[in-house]
Scaffold this active site. Sequence first.
Site, short mmCIF file in Angstrom:
data_model
loop_
_atom_site.label_atom_id
_atom_site.label_comp_id
_atom_site.label_asym_id
_atom_site.label_seq_id
_atom_site.Cartn_x
_atom_site.Cartn_y
_atom_site.Cartn_z
N HIS A 98 -9.64 -16.88 -0.14
CA HIS A 98 -8.81 -17.98 0.82
C HIS A 98 -7.78 -18.93 -0.17
CE1 HIS A 98 -5.62 -18.65 3.31
NE2 HIS A 98 -6.33 -18.76 4.26
N ASP A 123 -3.12 2.84 5.94
CA ASP A 123 -3.64 4.64 5.04
C ASP A 123 -4.30 5.15 4.06
OD1 ASP A 123 -3.74 7.65 5.23
OD2 ASP A 123 -2.06 8.35 6.66
#
Length: 457
Positions: free
Chosen positions: A175, A400
């Site tokens: 992060h 996807d």
Amino acid sequence: MAGDLPEVVKKEETGGLKVKITGKTHVKPVKKLDRKECQLVTFDLPYLAFYYNQKLLLYGDNGGEVRFPEMVEKLKDGLETVLEPFHQLAGRLGKDKDGVFRVEYDNDMEGVEVAEAVADDVCIADLVAEEGTATLKELIPYNGILNLEGLQRPLMAVQLTKLKDGVAMGCAFNHAVLDGTATWHFMSSWAEICRGAQDISVAPFLERTKARNTRVKLDITLPPEPAAANGDSKEAAAAAPPLREKVFKFTEAAIDKIKTKVNSTNPPSDGSNPFSTFQSLSVHIWRHVTQARNLKPEDITVFTVFADCRKRVDPPMPESYFGNLIQAIFTGTAAGLLLMNPPEFGAGVIQKAIVSHNTAAIDQRNKEWESAPKIFQFKDAGMNCVAVGSSPRFKVYDVDFGWGKPESVRSGCNNRFDGMMYLYQGKDGGRSIDVEISLEEEAMARLEKDKEFLMEN
């Protein structure tokens, strides 16, 4: 890529999944790149003491038509390609001669860690129904690993677990190197390559010093026992009240109803703008969580949101800016005022805080931090807080890789504390939103029975 490691079984002592790690490799950019360095800036540095940011995506195998080995190879091949523009994720944290943190990349580094695993007796439906993260963490790497450990380990790790009827993709991102917008830009680009694209449609903007170019030297070292800082030690576990996580799914109709109620005074009496979907849902959650906590009227409750500053800085940065370009916005009020007033009162408190966090406020915050750097811990969000991470703007269900959209998207167990929540677009699309929240057990039990919160009346 490195060779396989011996098989290891990861199993929680109570109630965990039986997950067998069958191999571990490392993936580098497919093309050799010259050594590259990129200074971490003021927007990045405060997160060094957070934990790696974790995401879990669950995919079906289309009735067995998509085989796990082929999925893994396609993902690794796509990762090799996408890591060329996103090469920073294949690097390490380092420091320059002045002690300023940076991301370093060269061809001798290992790259992204990719583990393969098997949990053949686990179905996707079982995981979709799972509300907590204690079980899910077996599917996600780098539990309890601080971002500062990126000095010695990869900045990104992936675990691909074969399920009975699909695959679990657990990802951990450092992060200190990137925020949510950059994370999902990377994920969508990776998926784009795996679907057959020759190149990604939007390249990352890697010049983070364009957003802030102040050099800040930090003297920060790893704590001796980072696990204890994450509450894994017996002493820490005994001191901290137990938390529960739950996903509340708000349909498009429920979201519209909440927004209409909060905007019932139209136009707003004080001349402010109508409340957005985010502001409306946020105050709905803030009020009902505050009520579930049984706070005294005089108790202060804080609302915290990590706001995207890409369009707020001067000059504005592109959406494709790769790094952290977020700042925590804090606002608060007395619990009695929040609950006794209509919801537009709390929505106004949130809206005012967000609107006032303009270019000047961001610059002032940066200057204050640079003059006296403070390394945040993941739980420094305020008293009796409700804190928002992630955003329903992220198109997480559009990731996807060539075998369909995810069945579920979740966050891992890292960076959890009482009142932390993640907002995701709902799987149904439209304006539906999933709210994944962590609360103390008693407060969660009351929230679960709150029909007004659940929009059941």
